[in-house]
Scaffold this motif. Structure first.
Motif, short mmCIF file in Angstrom:
data_model
loop_
_atom_site.label_atom_id
_atom_site.label_comp_id
_atom_site.label_asym_id
_atom_site.label_seq_id
_atom_site.Cartn_x
_atom_site.Cartn_y
_atom_site.Cartn_z
N UNK A 26 0.85 -1.19 0.00
CA UNK A 26 0.00 0.00 0.00
C UNK A 26 0.89 1.24 0.00
N UNK A 27 0.54 2.25 -0.81
CA UNK A 27 1.27 3.51 -0.86
C UNK A 27 0.30 4.64 -0.62
N UNK A 28 0.58 5.44 0.42
CA UNK A 28 -0.25 6.59 0.74
C UNK A 28 0.62 7.68 1.34
N UNK A 51 3.81 0.79 2.60
CA UNK A 51 3.55 -0.18 3.66
C UNK A 51 3.42 -1.57 3.03
N UNK A 52 4.16 -2.51 3.58
CA UNK A 52 4.13 -3.89 3.13
C UNK A 52 3.61 -4.72 4.29
N UNK A 91 5.59 -3.63 7.55
CA UNK A 91 6.84 -2.92 7.32
C UNK A 91 6.51 -1.62 6.60
N UNK A 92 6.89 -0.47 7.18
CA UNK A 92 6.60 0.83 6.59
C UNK A 92 7.89 1.55 6.26
N UNK A 93 7.97 2.09 5.05
CA UNK A 93 9.15 2.81 4.59
C UNK A 93 8.70 4.14 3.98
#
Length: 156
Positions: free
Chosen positions: A64-66, A71-72, A98-100
């Motif tokens: 997910x990208x926001x 976020x994985x 996991x968030x980057x």
């Protein structure tokens, strides 16, 4: 915990006031150790994130990208373990998140899942107006005339 004071750095920069908040956030949160992952630079403007997700099926993983936060997540389906007695359990097949944080010009190109490795390809795409350019000195009147003539041409 010590508090970093970055105000001396701000004397020579404009618009980096969010940097202090970002560093505070990075120092407060613990780095995740599960699942193991790599962040690789594959070319000048290309990056790759590789996440080791042993035992997960592709449909148990979410990306997910926001707001530039990638976020994985891994959510394994329940496994029946009623008759299993582990002598050694070394494969951690548990849920994870996991968030980057990505830079503003980093775009996710695609993701692939093969042999227990989730690979996410990233590309830095800098818009034309953000690329380095030469600023003319003392050319204000000339620039205004050029912009006026461009508007006239576009209007026609």
């Amino acid at each position: 915990m010590s508090n970093l004071n970055l105000h001396p750095l701000f004397r020579r920069s404009i618009g980096f006031d969010r940097l202090n908040d970002f560093i505070d956030y990075a120092m407060q949160s613990d780095a995740p150790n599960y699942p193991p992952y790599n962040i690789e630079k594959t070319a000048e403007n290309s990056y790759r994130i590789v996440v080791a997700t042993a035992g997960f099926l592709q449909n148990e993983l979410l990306i997910h990208l926001e707001n530039q936060l990638l976020t994985i997540e891994g959510k394994p389906e329940s496994i029946s373990e009623e008759t299993v007695e582990y002598l050694h359990k070394g494969i951690a097949r548990r849920s994870f998140k996991l968030s980057l944080r990505l830079d503003e010009h980093i775009e996710v190109q695609h993701a692939n899942y093969e042999n227990g490795l989730l690979t996410i390809e990233l590309q830095r795409i800098v818009p034309e107006e953000k690329l380095p350019r030469q600023i003319p000195i003392g050319q204000k009147a000339m620039l205004e005339n050029q912009q006026t003539s461009e508007k006239t041409i576009n209007a026609e």
